[in-house]
Design a protein around this motif. Sequence first.
Motif, PDB file in Angstrom:
ATOM      1  N   THR A 179      13.411 -14.778  -6.527  1.00  0.00           N
ATOM      2  CA  THR A 179      12.166 -15.216  -5.887  1.00  0.00           C
ATOM      3  C   THR A 179      11.805 -14.304  -4.725  1.00  0.00           C
ATOM      4  N   LEU A 180      12.796 -13.932  -3.918  1.00  0.00           N
ATOM      5  CA  LEU A 180      12.541 -13.050  -2.789  1.00  0.00           C
ATOM      6  C   LEU A 180      12.134 -11.654  -3.264  1.00  0.00           C
ATOM      7  N   LEU A 181      12.832 -11.143  -4.275  1.00  0.00           N
ATOM      8  CA  LEU A 181      12.505  -9.825  -4.803  1.00  0.00           C
ATOM      9  C   LEU A 181      11.088  -9.811  -5.357  1.00  0.00           C
ATOM     10  N   ARG A 182      10.724 -10.865  -6.076  1.00  0.00           N
ATOM     11  CA  ARG A 182       9.370 -10.953  -6.623  1.00  0.00           C
ATOM     12  C   ARG A 182       8.343 -10.977  -5.491  1.00  0.00           C
ATOM     13  N   ALA A 183       8.631 -11.746  -4.447  1.00  0.00           N
ATOM     14  CA  ALA A 183       7.710 -11.836  -3.312  1.00  0.00           C
ATOM     15  C   ALA A 183       7.564 -10.486  -2.622  1.00  0.00           C
ATOM     16  N   LEU A 184       8.666  -9.760  -2.473  1.00  0.00           N
ATOM     17  CA  LEU A 184       8.607  -8.443  -1.838  1.00  0.00           C
ATOM     18  C   LEU A 184       7.778  -7.465  -2.665  1.00  0.00           C
ATOM     19  N   ILE A 185       7.911  -7.542  -3.986  1.00  0.00           N
ATOM     20  CA  ILE A 185       7.122  -6.671  -4.857  1.00  0.00           C
ATOM     21  C   ILE A 185       5.629  -6.984  -4.722  1.00  0.00           C
ATOM     22  N   VAL A 186       5.296  -8.277  -4.656  1.00  0.00           N
ATOM     23  CA  VAL A 186       3.893  -8.665  -4.491  1.00  0.00           C
ATOM     24  C   VAL A 186       3.352  -8.157  -3.156  1.00  0.00           C
ATOM     25  N   VAL A 187       4.122  -8.340  -2.085  1.00  0.00           N
ATOM     26  CA  VAL A 187       3.689  -7.870  -0.764  1.00  0.00           C
ATOM     27  C   VAL A 187       3.512  -6.355  -0.771  1.00  0.00           C
ATOM     28  N   ALA A 188       4.468  -5.651  -1.378  1.00  0.00           N
ATOM     29  CA  ALA A 188       4.372  -4.201  -1.453  1.00  0.00           C
ATOM     30  C   ALA A 188       3.132  -3.774  -2.230  1.00  0.00           C
ATOM     31  N   GLY A 189       2.836  -4.486  -3.314  1.00  0.00           N
ATOM     32  CA  GLY A 189       1.639  -4.179  -4.088  1.00  0.00           C
ATOM     33  C   GLY A 189       0.364  -4.406  -3.298  1.00  0.00           C
ATOM     34  N   LEU A 190       0.332  -5.476  -2.500  1.00  0.00           N
ATOM     35  CA  LEU A 190      -0.840  -5.752  -1.676  1.00  0.00           C
ATOM     36  C   LEU A 190      -1.020  -4.678  -0.594  1.00  0.00           C
ATOM     37  N   VAL A 191       0.087  -4.274   0.007  1.00  0.00           N
ATOM     38  CA  VAL A 191       0.024  -3.192   0.994  1.00  0.00           C
ATOM     39  C   VAL A 191      -0.467  -1.901   0.339  1.00  0.00           C
ATOM     40  N   ALA A 192       0.047  -1.634  -0.869  1.00  0.00           N
ATOM     41  CA  ALA A 192      -0.386  -0.435  -1.604  1.00  0.00           C
ATOM     42  C   ALA A 192      -1.885  -0.489  -1.876  1.00  0.00           C
ATOM     43  N   PHE A 193      -2.389  -1.650  -2.243  1.00  0.00           N
ATOM     44  CA  PHE A 193      -3.822  -1.793  -2.513  1.00  0.00           C
ATOM     45  C   PHE A 193      -4.637  -1.464  -1.268  1.00  0.00           C
ATOM     46  N   VAL A 194      -4.214  -2.009  -0.125  1.00  0.00           N
ATOM     47  CA  VAL A 194      -4.942  -1.769   1.126  1.00  0.00           C
ATOM     48  C   VAL A 194      -4.953  -0.280   1.471  1.00  0.00           C
ATOM     49  N   ILE A 195      -3.805   0.377   1.291  1.00  0.00           N
ATOM     50  CA  ILE A 195      -3.714   1.807   1.604  1.00  0.00           C
ATOM     51  C   ILE A 195      -4.583   2.631   0.665  1.00  0.00           C
ATOM     52  N   LEU A 196      -4.514   2.308  -0.623  1.00  0.00           N
ATOM     53  CA  LEU A 196      -5.223   3.116  -1.618  1.00  0.00           C
ATOM     54  C   LEU A 196      -6.738   2.908  -1.590  1.00  0.00           C
ATOM     55  N   VAL A 197      -7.174   1.739  -1.198  1.00  0.00           N
ATOM     56  CA  VAL A 197      -8.603   1.438  -1.262  1.00  0.00           C
ATOM     57  C   VAL A 197      -9.361   2.048  -0.092  1.00  0.00           C
ATOM     58  N   GLN A 198      -8.653   2.475   0.946  1.00  0.00           N
ATOM     59  CA  GLN A 198      -9.312   3.070   2.115  1.00  0.00           C
ATOM     60  C   GLN A 198      -9.868   4.460   1.811  1.00  0.00           C
TER      61      GLN A 198
END
Length: 256
Positions: free
Chosen positions: A237-256
């Motif tokens: 559950t924690l690993l899945r949550a970390l992957i989701v958070v990392a993906g959201l951070v990646a989205f924010v970085i890439l969309v700029q």
Amino acid sequence: MSPLEQLAVLAAGLGAGVLTSTVGVASLLSFPVLLAVGLPPVVANASNTVGMLPGALSGSFGYRRELREHPRITALVLLTCAVGSVAGAVLLLALPPGVFEAVVPWLVLGTCLLVGAQPRITARLRARHAARGLEPVERTTMSPVTTFFATLTGLYGGYFGAGSGVMMAAVLGLGLDIEFRIVNALKTLAVMAANLVATLIFVLVADLDWRAIALLALGSVAGGYLGALVGRRLPATLLRALIVVAGLVAFVILVQ
């Protein structure tokens, strides 16, 4: 590169190696650092792929116990990502730089949300089968649909790769009924396969910065193995949550 810039690239390799084996967004750390020290985008992209290969190799070695649990899936993930990455590497060299910039952030966002929603999606599908009186079937082999999307993920990995680990976690998590720790190991293996094939192509035909590659490789080989040790011990559950958070951070970085 100045000594300070070389240290920054080395540290980026170490951190990106850890990310390769855990949350799967390594290029979002290492690639911007290469740009920051003055490498042109296409050179930085190709050099990043080659330099991060040792990290993916050491991470896959660290997950060797998990990869042995489903040898057929392991072999098919290797094959599909290798084939897909050939097309991805060719696209990187043939297309204008940044041609997929508008699409990539949304791919990363969609797949990281799928990683988070996968347990609920699977539970609902099982409940629907049960309501129809159908026996649940454990999916421990890759269907044609899962194989197709794994190949597409390999293509993306060969082209750019930022968030490709998140994408592969979504594809395998939705297409297979196996433990998430094994999905994470397979995701790391997929990154390795894509990087390996793309590296063979880039070494032959691409412009590369070998100093940056050496520094990334030195850092990532330690980081990849360390990340596998950490990833194996994290609760699903924690690993899945970390992957989701990392993906959201990646989205924010890439969309700029």
